[in-house]
Design a protein around this motif. Structure first.
Motif, mmCIF file in Angstrom:
data_model
loop_
_atom_site.group_PDB
_atom_site.id
_atom_site.type_symbol
_atom_site.label_atom_id
_atom_site.label_comp_id
_atom_site.label_asym_id
_atom_site.label_seq_id
_atom_site.Cartn_x
_atom_site.Cartn_y
_atom_site.Cartn_z
ATOM 1 N N HIS A 59 -97.430 44.774 29.323
ATOM 2 C CA HIS A 59 -96.392 45.221 30.262
ATOM 3 C C HIS A 59 -94.980 44.832 29.842
ATOM 4 O O HIS A 59 -94.007 45.337 30.388
ATOM 5 C CB HIS A 59 -96.673 44.678 31.668
ATOM 6 C CG HIS A 59 -96.623 43.181 31.756
ATOM 7 N ND1 HIS A 59 -95.450 42.478 31.854
ATOM 8 C CD2 HIS A 59 -97.616 42.260 31.744
ATOM 9 C CE1 HIS A 59 -95.706 41.178 31.903
ATOM 10 N NE2 HIS A 59 -97.024 41.019 31.838
ATOM 11 N N GLU A 121 -82.270 45.303 35.040
ATOM 12 C CA GLU A 121 -82.795 45.736 36.326
ATOM 13 C C GLU A 121 -84.112 46.493 36.169
ATOM 14 O O GLU A 121 -84.201 47.467 35.431
ATOM 15 C CB GLU A 121 -81.799 46.644 37.064
ATOM 16 C CG GLU A 121 -80.482 45.985 37.386
ATOM 17 C CD GLU A 121 -79.463 46.127 36.262
ATOM 18 O OE1 GLU A 121 -79.721 46.837 35.266
ATOM 19 O OE2 GLU A 121 -78.399 45.496 36.367
ATOM 20 N N SER A 124 -89.470 44.515 32.557
ATOM 21 C CA SER A 124 -90.360 43.371 32.372
ATOM 22 C C SER A 124 -89.936 42.639 31.104
ATOM 23 O O SER A 124 -89.988 43.195 30.010
ATOM 24 C CB SER A 124 -91.814 43.839 32.247
ATOM 25 O OG SER A 124 -92.659 42.734 32.039
ATOM 26 N N ARG A 146 -84.325 36.783 36.151
ATOM 27 C CA ARG A 146 -84.724 37.260 37.480
ATOM 28 C C ARG A 146 -83.516 37.554 38.350
ATOM 29 O O ARG A 146 -83.508 38.516 39.115
ATOM 30 C CB ARG A 146 -85.627 36.225 38.151
ATOM 31 C CG ARG A 146 -87.013 36.160 37.527
ATOM 32 C CD ARG A 146 -87.837 35.060 38.139
ATOM 33 N NE ARG A 146 -89.204 35.066 37.622
ATOM 34 C CZ ARG A 146 -90.076 34.096 37.860
ATOM 35 N NH1 ARG A 146 -89.729 33.050 38.617
ATOM 36 N NH2 ARG A 146 -91.287 34.167 37.359
ATOM 37 N N ALA A 150 -84.667 41.554 36.795
ATOM 38 C CA ALA A 150 -85.840 41.820 35.963
ATOM 39 C C ALA A 150 -87.029 40.990 36.425
ATOM 40 O O ALA A 150 -86.884 40.003 37.140
ATOM 41 C CB ALA A 150 -85.533 41.502 34.506
ATOM 42 N N LYS A 151 -88.191 41.400 35.989
ATOM 43 C CA LYS A 151 -89.424 40.648 36.225
ATOM 44 C C LYS A 151 -89.667 39.811 34.973
ATOM 45 O O LYS A 151 -89.689 40.330 33.861
ATOM 46 C CB LYS A 151 -90.586 41.611 36.454
ATOM 47 C CG LYS A 151 -91.896 40.927 36.701
ATOM 48 C CD LYS A 151 -92.998 41.954 36.958
ATOM 49 C CE LYS A 151 -94.315 41.234 37.205
ATOM 50 N NZ LYS A 151 -95.411 42.188 37.389
ATOM 51 N N CYS A 152 -89.837 38.499 35.152
ATOM 52 C CA CYS A 152 -90.097 37.605 34.017
ATOM 53 C C CYS A 152 -91.243 36.678 34.398
ATOM 54 O O CYS A 152 -91.048 35.722 35.160
ATOM 55 C CB CYS A 152 -88.846 36.809 33.652
ATOM 56 S SG CYS A 152 -89.059 35.821 32.156
ATOM 57 N N VAL A 153 -92.430 36.985 33.895
ATOM 58 C CA VAL A 153 -93.616 36.199 34.232
ATOM 59 C C VAL A 153 -94.357 35.724 32.989
ATOM 60 O O VAL A 153 -95.475 35.212 33.082
ATOM 61 C CB VAL A 153 -94.579 36.990 35.146
ATOM 62 C CG1 VAL A 153 -93.929 37.289 36.485
ATOM 63 C CG2 VAL A 153 -95.071 38.264 34.474
#
Length: 192
Positions: A59, A121, A124, A146, A150-153
């Motif tokens: 992802h 924005e 991932s 974040r 953005a998504k940061c996992v």
């Protein structure tokens, strides 16, 4: 003193990562593993990047390389996988209009920054650095990414210094930590 580490069995290869330990750096009781002894060799760099790629979730759209050890590795991995790439720099290391995340500690002084030209924005993003210690720099980078939407996992590291709580800090932030090799905080390990 130069050392070498081998990836654990089952990691998919014969990756040897040479490194040099910096005694009591950045703090007493922590010997920093400098991977410059390994990345000077092109084939070793290719193998490190390939090993990191095996741990990169599908992802992820953008890699954020953390100043200084993660910049080259993230750029190489982004190129290899056709991903976007941005630099997360330490405050005062770039002289452009920046967005800052302040988290003062021994690792990063007064925080990390990213150029305002970077647009995250809805994307991932995974962070990448050479060494995970206390997790201060990595946590500041995650928070900054974040904050910009953005998504940061996901976080990738070549080495993790055991017992310094960096992994736990990032996991509390909801970040999955992927490391090629854990090393003791101090002392000699395997000789090259």
């Amino acid at each position: 003193m130069n050392r070498v580490t081998f990836l654990a069995p089952g990691s998919g290869g014969d990756l040897r990562i040479p490194y040099r330990r910096w005694k009591d750096h950045p703090v007493a009781g922590a010997d920093f593993p400098d991977i410059g002894a390994g990345t000077i060799d092109g084939r070793t760099t290719q193998k490190i990047v390939s090993a990191l790629a095996q741990r990169l979730p599908d992802h992820v759209e953008v890699l954020a390389g953390i100043d200084i050890g993660g910049l080259g590795l993230a750029g190489a991995l982004a190129y290899r996988n056709g991903l976007g790439f941005i630099e997360i720099r330490k405050v005062d290391s770039i002289r452009v209009d920046v967005i800052r995340s302040v988290m003062a500690n021994y690792e990063l002084g007064s925080g990390v920054v990213v150029s305002k030209a970077s647009r995250f924005e809805g994307r991932s993003v995974a962070i990448l650095d050479d060494v995970l210690m206390s997790g201060g720099t990595a946590a500041a980078a995650v928070q900054l990414i974040r904050r910009l939407g953005a998504k940061c996992v996901t976080a990738l590291f070549v080495f993790e210094l055991a017992g310094m709580a960096g992994r736990e800090r990032l996991e509390r932030e909801g970040v999955a930590v992927h490391v090629l090799e854990a090393l003791p905080q101090t002392g000699p390990d395997r000789l090259d």
